[in-house]
Design a protein around this motif. Structure first.
Motif, PDB file in Angstrom:
ATOM      1  N   ALA A 113      -1.790  -1.720  -5.727  1.00  0.00           N
ATOM      2  CA  ALA A 113      -1.318  -2.348  -6.963  1.00  0.00           C
ATOM      3  C   ALA A 113      -0.808  -1.321  -7.960  1.00  0.00           C
ATOM      4  O   ALA A 113       0.086  -1.613  -8.762  1.00  0.00           O
ATOM      5  N   ALA A 114      -1.373  -0.112  -7.919  1.00  0.00           N
ATOM      6  CA  ALA A 114      -0.929   0.946  -8.829  1.00  0.00           C
ATOM      7  C   ALA A 114       0.304   1.674  -8.313  1.00  0.00           C
ATOM      8  O   ALA A 114       0.842   2.556  -8.983  1.00  0.00           O
ATOM      9  N   GLY A 115       0.754   1.316  -7.112  1.00  0.00           N
ATOM     10  CA  GLY A 115       1.945   1.935  -6.544  1.00  0.00           C
ATOM     11  C   GLY A 115       1.703   3.301  -5.946  1.00  0.00           C
ATOM     12  O   GLY A 115       2.650   4.021  -5.633  1.00  0.00           O
ATOM     13  N   VAL A 116       0.431   3.670  -5.766  1.00  0.00           N
ATOM     14  CA  VAL A 116       0.112   4.989  -5.212  1.00  0.00           C
ATOM     15  C   VAL A 116       0.288   5.008  -3.706  1.00  0.00           C
ATOM     16  O   VAL A 116       0.683   6.016  -3.121  1.00  0.00           O
ATOM     17  N   ALA A 117      -0.023   3.885  -3.056  1.00  0.00           N
ATOM     18  CA  ALA A 117       0.077   3.810  -1.603  1.00  0.00           C
ATOM     19  C   ALA A 117       0.597   2.442  -1.199  1.00  0.00           C
ATOM     20  O   ALA A 117       0.462   1.463  -1.933  1.00  0.00           O
ATOM     21  N   HIS A 118       1.213   2.401  -0.045  1.00  0.00           N
ATOM     22  CA  HIS A 118       1.717   1.148   0.507  1.00  0.00           C
ATOM     23  C   HIS A 118       1.124   0.987   1.897  1.00  0.00           C
ATOM     24  O   HIS A 118       1.348   1.804   2.785  1.00  0.00           O
ATOM     25  N   PHE A 119       0.317  -0.058   2.050  1.00  0.00           N
ATOM     26  CA  PHE A 119      -0.358  -0.300   3.312  1.00  0.00           C
ATOM     27  C   PHE A 119       0.362  -1.401   4.079  1.00  0.00           C
ATOM     28  O   PHE A 119       0.726  -2.432   3.515  1.00  0.00           O
ATOM     29  N   LYS A 120       0.569  -1.163   5.364  1.00  0.00           N
ATOM     30  CA  LYS A 120       1.170  -2.195   6.197  1.00  0.00           C
ATOM     31  C   LYS A 120       0.224  -3.388   6.277  1.00  0.00           C
ATOM     32  O   LYS A 120      -0.993  -3.244   6.199  1.00  0.00           O
ATOM     33  N   LEU A 121       0.803  -4.558   6.449  1.00  0.00           N
ATOM     34  CA  LEU A 121       0.009  -5.782   6.447  1.00  0.00           C
ATOM     35  C   LEU A 121      -1.102  -5.740   7.484  1.00  0.00           C
ATOM     36  O   LEU A 121      -2.247  -6.095   7.205  1.00  0.00           O
ATOM     37  N   GLN A 122      -0.779  -5.288   8.695  1.00  0.00           N
ATOM     38  CA  GLN A 122      -1.793  -5.267   9.743  1.00  0.00           C
ATOM     39  C   GLN A 122      -2.905  -4.273   9.431  1.00  0.00           C
ATOM     40  O   GLN A 122      -4.067  -4.481   9.801  1.00  0.00           O
ATOM     41  N   VAL A 123      -2.581  -3.181   8.731  1.00  0.00           N
ATOM     42  CA  VAL A 123      -3.600  -2.209   8.335  1.00  0.00           C
ATOM     43  C   VAL A 123      -4.542  -2.822   7.306  1.00  0.00           C
ATOM     44  O   VAL A 123      -5.766  -2.668   7.370  1.00  0.00           O
ATOM     45  N   PHE A 124      -3.965  -3.547   6.361  1.00  0.00           N
ATOM     46  CA  PHE A 124      -4.761  -4.190   5.323  1.00  0.00           C
ATOM     47  C   PHE A 124      -5.672  -5.251   5.922  1.00  0.00           C
ATOM     48  O   PHE A 124      -6.857  -5.349   5.583  1.00  0.00           O
ATOM     49  N   ILE A 125      -5.107  -6.034   6.830  1.00  0.00           N
ATOM     50  CA  ILE A 125      -5.909  -7.072   7.494  1.00  0.00           C
ATOM     51  C   ILE A 125      -7.035  -6.439   8.299  1.00  0.00           C
ATOM     52  O   ILE A 125      -8.177  -6.911   8.297  1.00  0.00           O
ATOM     53  N   GLY A 126      -6.706  -5.345   8.981  1.00  0.00           N
ATOM     54  CA  GLY A 126      -7.715  -4.661   9.778  1.00  0.00           C
ATOM     55  C   GLY A 126      -8.863  -4.129   8.932  1.00  0.00           C
ATOM     56  O   GLY A 126     -10.001  -4.062   9.397  1.00  0.00           O
ATOM     57  N   ALA A 127      -8.569  -3.773   7.670  1.00  0.00           N
ATOM     58  CA  ALA A 127      -9.611  -3.243   6.795  1.00  0.00           C
ATOM     59  C   ALA A 127     -10.562  -4.330   6.305  1.00  0.00           C
ATOM     60  O   ALA A 127     -11.748  -4.077   6.090  1.00  0.00           O
ATOM     61  N   VAL A 175     -12.917   8.846   3.454  1.00  0.00           N
ATOM     62  CA  VAL A 175     -12.712   9.017   4.896  1.00  0.00           C
ATOM     63  C   VAL A 175     -12.168   7.734   5.512  1.00  0.00           C
ATOM     64  O   VAL A 175     -11.252   7.764   6.349  1.00  0.00           O
ATOM     65  N   ALA A 176     -12.714   6.583   5.101  1.00  0.00           N
ATOM     66  CA  ALA A 176     -12.275   5.305   5.657  1.00  0.00           C
ATOM     67  C   ALA A 176     -10.819   5.021   5.307  1.00  0.00           C
ATOM     68  O   ALA A 176     -10.042   4.543   6.135  1.00  0.00           O
ATOM     69  N   ILE A 177     -10.430   5.314   4.061  1.00  0.00           N
ATOM     70  CA  ILE A 177      -9.054   5.078   3.645  1.00  0.00           C
ATOM     71  C   ILE A 177      -8.105   6.041   4.344  1.00  0.00           C
ATOM     72  O   ILE A 177      -7.015   5.661   4.783  1.00  0.00           O
ATOM     73  N   ALA A 178      -8.525   7.307   4.458  1.00  0.00           N
ATOM     74  CA  ALA A 178      -7.677   8.289   5.143  1.00  0.00           C
ATOM     75  C   ALA A 178      -7.479   7.933   6.603  1.00  0.00           C
ATOM     76  O   ALA A 178      -6.448   8.277   7.204  1.00  0.00           O
ATOM     77  N   ALA A 179      -8.436   7.207   7.187  1.00  0.00           N
ATOM     78  CA  ALA A 179      -8.314   6.821   8.597  1.00  0.00           C
ATOM     79  C   ALA A 179      -7.180   5.832   8.823  1.00  0.00           C
ATOM     80  O   ALA A 179      -6.587   5.790   9.906  1.00  0.00           O
ATOM     81  N   VAL A 180      -6.870   5.018   7.804  1.00  0.00           N
ATOM     82  CA  VAL A 180      -5.782   4.035   7.941  1.00  0.00           C
ATOM     83  C   VAL A 180      -4.553   4.418   7.128  1.00  0.00           C
ATOM     84  O   VAL A 180      -3.502   3.794   7.263  1.00  0.00           O
ATOM     85  N   ALA A 181      -4.681   5.441   6.283  1.00  0.00           N
ATOM     86  CA  ALA A 181      -3.551   5.907   5.475  1.00  0.00           C
ATOM     87  C   ALA A 181      -3.492   7.430   5.562  1.00  0.00           C
ATOM     88  O   ALA A 181      -4.125   8.130   4.755  1.00  0.00           O
ATOM     89  N   PRO A 182      -2.783   7.973   6.545  1.00  0.00           N
ATOM     90  CA  PRO A 182      -2.769   9.421   6.803  1.00  0.00           C
ATOM     91  C   PRO A 182      -2.357  10.277   5.608  1.00  0.00           C
ATOM     92  O   PRO A 182      -2.703  11.456   5.560  1.00  0.00           O
ATOM     93  N   GLN A 183      -1.626   9.706   4.636  1.00  0.00           N
ATOM     94  CA  GLN A 183      -1.190  10.505   3.492  1.00  0.00           C
ATOM     95  C   GLN A 183      -2.365  11.008   2.649  1.00  0.00           C
ATOM     96  O   GLN A 183      -2.213  11.920   1.837  1.00  0.00           O
ATOM     97  N   PHE A 184      -3.558  10.414   2.858  1.00  0.00           N
ATOM     98  CA  PHE A 184      -4.722  10.834   2.091  1.00  0.00           C
ATOM     99  C   PHE A 184      -5.628  11.793   2.856  1.00  0.00           C
ATOM    100  O   PHE A 184      -6.660  12.210   2.335  1.00  0.00           O
ATOM    101  N   GLN A 185      -5.256  12.157   4.069  1.00  0.00           N
ATOM    102  CA  GLN A 185      -6.138  13.000   4.874  1.00  0.00           C
ATOM    103  C   GLN A 185      -6.361  14.374   4.267  1.00  0.00           C
ATOM    104  O   GLN A 185      -7.455  14.939   4.375  1.00  0.00           O
ATOM    105  N   SER A 186      -5.361  14.909   3.598  1.00  0.00           N
ATOM    106  CA  SER A 186      -5.492  16.250   3.027  1.00  0.00           C
ATOM    107  C   SER A 186      -6.441  16.278   1.828  1.00  0.00           C
ATOM    108  O   SER A 186      -6.971  17.344   1.475  1.00  0.00           O
ATOM    109  N   THR A 187      -6.666  15.139   1.191  1.00  0.00           N
ATOM    110  CA  THR A 187      -7.535  15.099   0.009  1.00  0.00           C
ATOM    111  C   THR A 187      -8.887  14.448   0.292  1.00  0.00           C
ATOM    112  O   THR A 187      -9.764  14.450  -0.580  1.00  0.00           O
TER     113      THR A 187
END
Length: 336
Positions: free
Chosen positions: A160-174, A272-284
């Motif tokens: 919602a803040a525009g920081v990340a965009h999750f694919k629908l299937q990723v969001f559903i999977g979460a 860790v859980a978010i980085a697992a489905v959103a690779p852009q956060f793995q470095s942080t």
């Protein structure tokens, strides 16, 4: 031996101590999972499947009717916490780069760390405080606070803040494990009774696995000071809106707002859980995990003290009827 009683004396002890044990393995015996392999390796490194089962159990424990009743009385705390976290993330996303801050006093700080520290309340701590200082309706907000558990709300806020965009299937999977548990728990009370204990049962297991992702050298680095500062920011930045919402909307005295201004122990798993489905956060994710862990400890220690002080100052006001002189008190039915 009263081991559990000793653990319970530490705020969030059932989460903090297993996580610390896992941290010791990661720091001093990083090769232990591969050395033991098999089931032991799975227990030490299988944080994602353990969290998935935990989310399922949380969903099964939430009763639809109970949640609706509590929403009318004290759901304002949950909405205020989430909206405040969204506003902060929206603001800092324009100030902090996606890869986080790499140099200076704020090195290690990221949007991921901020959202995970601010959007989840320690429901167990809140419930115990409101049992002592509040009403049953306020304590019942623990049911809604459970809905915050897991990475779902953090992902919604980031999107919602525009920081990340999750694919629908990723969001559903979460959210699918939570929804599956919620559906089964509400379709059959016996299934709710079967799975609900898993909410507490699984905490030390995923905490131990989570600890195996944290190097103690990170916690002893300058991140410690930054984590304490972030924890104080969580209490102040979320606490003020929560107090105002409790007084203005919830018609309380602000005690519930203070009690809800903590960071949930389960939030440590979110980076860790978010980085697992959103690779852009793995470095942080690693630094974010350490910062959130510090926030959990600091807020767990400070929030009970501040709640007690607030209640002592503002929470014992007499009702209008109690303040009336005895001779002017309204007559009861038996005296009419």
């Amino acid at each position: 031996m009263n081991i559990k009683d000793g653990i319970d004396r530490l705020p969030g002890g059932m989460m903090i101590l297993p996580m610390f044990l896992g941290t010791l393995f990661r720091t001093f015996a990083p090769a232990a999972p591969a050395y033991f392999s098999g089931f032991t390796e799975g227990l030490m490194t299988g944080i994602i499947p353990i969290i998935a089962v935990w989310l399922f159990c949380i969903g099964a424990s939430v009763h639809f009717i109970t949640a609706a009743t509590v929403l009318r009385k004290s759901g304002t705390l949950v909405l205020t916490k989430l909206l405040t976290a969204w506003a902060i993330v929206f603001l800092v996303s324009h100030l902090i780069p996606p890869e986080g801050i790499k140099t200076g006093l704020l090195a290690g700080l990221s949007v991921l760390a901020i959202v995970c520290a601010m959007d989840m309340t320690n429901g167990g701590l809140y419930a115990s405080l409101m049992q002592s200082f509040g009403s049953s309706e306020e304590a019942g907000a623990f049911v809604l606070l459970s809905i915050e558990s897991g990475p779902l709300m953090s992902m919604i806020i980031l999107g919602a803040a525009g920081v990340a965009h999750f694919k629908l299937q990723v969001f559903i999977g979460a959210i699918l494990p939570f929804l599956a548990g919620f559906a089964l728990g509400n379709l059959d009370p016996k299934l709710r009774g079967l799975f609900s204990p898993g909410c507490k049962l699984l905490i030390p297991f995923f905490a131990f696995a989570l600890g195996n992702t944290i190097d103690l050298h990170t916690l002893l680095s300058p991140l410690a000071a930054l984590g304490i500062a972030l924890a104080l920011a969580v209490i102040v930045v979320t606490g003020i809106p929560l107090i105002l919402a409790d007084i203005v909307i919830g018609k309380g005295n602000g005690t519930a707002g203070i009690a809800a201004s903590s960071t949930a122990g389960a939030a440590v798993a979110n980076p860790v859980a978010i980085a697992a489905v959103a690779p852009q956060f793995q470095s942080t994710a690693e630094d974010a995990t350490a910062l959130v862990a510090i926030c959990v400890i600091v807020t767990s220690l400070l929030v009970p003290i501040m709640t007690g002080l607030w209640h002592q100052q503002f929470g014992r006001k007499a009702s209008p009827l109690q303040r009336l002189p005895r001779s002017k008190a309204p007559l009861g039915p038996s005296k009419l």
